[in-house]
Design a protein around this motif. Sequence first.
Motif, PDB file in Angstrom:
ATOM      1  N   ASN A 141       0.831  -1.210   0.000  1.00  0.00           N
ATOM      2  CA  ASN A 141       0.000   0.000   0.000  1.00  0.00           C
ATOM      3  C   ASN A 141       0.866   1.260   0.000  1.00  0.00           C
ATOM      4  O   ASN A 141       1.953   1.290   0.570  1.00  0.00           O
ATOM      5  N   SER A 154      -1.313   0.822  -5.704  1.00  0.00           N
ATOM      6  CA  SER A 154      -1.651  -0.263  -4.786  1.00  0.00           C
ATOM      7  C   SER A 154      -2.687   0.123  -3.734  1.00  0.00           C
ATOM      8  O   SER A 154      -3.119  -0.717  -2.956  1.00  0.00           O
ATOM      9  N   ARG A 157      -2.287   3.928   2.095  1.00  0.00           N
ATOM     10  CA  ARG A 157      -1.826   3.310   3.335  1.00  0.00           C
ATOM     11  C   ARG A 157      -2.334   4.129   4.519  1.00  0.00           C
ATOM     12  O   ARG A 157      -2.374   5.361   4.478  1.00  0.00           O
TER      13      ARG A 157
END
Length: 566
Positions: A141, A154, A157
Motif C-alpha cells: 500500500n 496499490s 496506506r
Amino acid sequence: MKVLLVGVNAKYIHSNLAIRYLKAYTEELNYDCETIEFSINDNIERVVADIIEKKPSVLGFSCYIWNLEYVEMIANTVKRIDENITIFYGGPEVSYDGKGFLENNVGEFLIEGEGEETYKEFIINKLREYNGETIDWSIINGLYFKEENKVKYSGRRNLMNMEQIVFPYEENEDLENKIVYYEASRGCPFNCKYCLSSTFHGVRFLDIERVKKELKYFIDKKVRLVKFVDRTFNCNEEFANQIWNFLIENHCDTRFHFEISADLLRKKSIKTLSKAKVGLFQFEVGVQTTNDNVLANINRHVNFSEIKEKVEELKGLKNIMQHLDLIAGLPGEDFQSFKKSFNDVYKIGPDELQLGFLKLLKGSPMTLEAEKWGMKYSQYPPYEVLLTKDISYEELRVLKKIEHMVDKYLNSGKFNNIIKYFDNISKFESPFDFYYQLSRFYDNKGYFKRKISSQDYYKVFLEFNEEYLKENSEFLRELIKFDYLYFNKKRGLPNFLSAENDKVMERKIKDLLVKDEKIKNGNEIHIIKFKYNMQEYLNLGNIKREDFYLAFYNEKDGYMTVENYY
C-alpha cells in the motif's frame, strides 16, 4: 543491493529529514543504504557525477515544491547514463498525483504520503527481486509502480503509529553549522484551505519522555539551530509546556524554532516562556492577513485581535524572537486590504516580517476554489498565484518588490537604526508607504536587475534621502556609519562613509581604556569619531550635534561608549 537516498535542500546549511527517516527505519535490513545531500545551488553535472560514482542499484529522491524541477533534471540525466538504475520518488510534491507524475517522468516507483512503512516493504521486496523472485508490487500500500508500460497504484496506506518512527540522526553525525529539523508530532488541528495539512485530519504526538531524550542529543551535540517541523507546535498546551520547560531547565546554547498558533497561548504557557533565556526560542506565527473576512475565507477561524494580543504579550517578555508571516493573494483580499494587514503587523514590531505569496498546492482545497475567486496561478512550481479577481498581476508585482525591501532591510537585522529613523519621518503615511517608495526608488535605479554589494545596500539610503526626502543627510550619514560598523563588525569604512580621523585622540582613548582595564589590548577595538552624540539618539531619539567617540569591537555587544576618555 546499493540504495542511495538523495536529499536536495534549499540551502547548504539545511538538512534533509525525510531521507534520514527512511534509512533509520530500515536499519535492521540486510542492504547497503547511503544518504547524500545537495542544494539546489549545486552544479547539476557535479551532482550527477557524485551519484553515479556511488554506483547505486536503486536511487530515491525526496521531492518538494522548491526542488522538483532540479530533481527531474538529475533523474533524467542519471537514466541517460545508466538505464538500469531503479529510480523512486517520494515527498509532498509528488504524493497528490503520483500516477500523473510517474507517467510523465523517468523512474519506476513513487511512494505516496508518509514513507517509512511503504519504503521498508519496498526494500524488503526489492531484495527478494534482487535474489531472483517475481514480485507483486500491488501488495504494498502507498506505492505507485510501472508495469507493462502502465502506472498502477496499490491503494492508500493508513497513517502509522508515531512511536514506530526511528530517531533519524546518528551518534557520530556531524551537524555543526547545520540547521537541523525535528518533529515531535504529525498533523495539524486546523483546515486552512491553502495547506496540504488540511487533507489529513488529527494530530499524533511522540511520547513526551522520548522527545526530551532526543532533544538532549541536539543539546549535547551543541547544534546551533533546531527547527521543529510540527505544523502547530502548541496545539496541545500541556505537551508544548513540558517541552519548553525541559529546554529552559537545560540551560543550553542551542536555539529552537517553533511554528505556533499565537491565539492558543494561555497564561500557563506565557508564564513558562517568561523563564526562557534570551535567544533560546524563536517563534514563527502565521498571521497571513488581519482581515477577519479573508481569514474566514481560508478556514482560519480566529480574529486578528486575538493573535495581536498574544504576540504583543510575547513581545513584552523580551526574550523570544518572533517571525510573523503574511500571505498576498488570499481569496477576497485586495491591494488596500493587504496594505492594512502589512501596517497592522508591522506596528506590532516583529523581529522579522515575511511577505509570502499564495501557492495553490496540488491537492489543497484552495485549488478547488480557484475559479470562484478568479485565481490564475503558475502551472510550474511553486504554483504561485498570478492574479485574482481582487488583486491584479501588476499589484502583486509591486508587493514582490516590497517583499525584497522588507527581507533585505528589516529581516536581515543589519539596518535596525536606519529603519527606525525612516519609520519616524512624517513624509510617509505608514510603514507600507516607506517600503513602497523605497522599492520604487530601487526600480528606477535599476537595482532589481543587477547585483549590488553589501556596502551599496547602505549607500542606497543616502541616495534615496537625497533624491526623495532631502532630510538631514549629515546625520543620516552618521547613523548609517553606526549601523554599518555595529552590524558588520568591520574595521574600516567604505569611501562614502569615510570618517574624520583623529589618530592622536584615538590613541589616547585606547591607552586610557587599557589602563582602566576596560580592555586588554588596544588592537581589539577601533575608535570612531561621530559628528553627533549617537548614544543620545539611540537612547532618547534626540539629534544632538557634537563630537562623539565610540569604541567598536567584534564581541557580542558590538560597541561601548567612551565619553569619559576624551
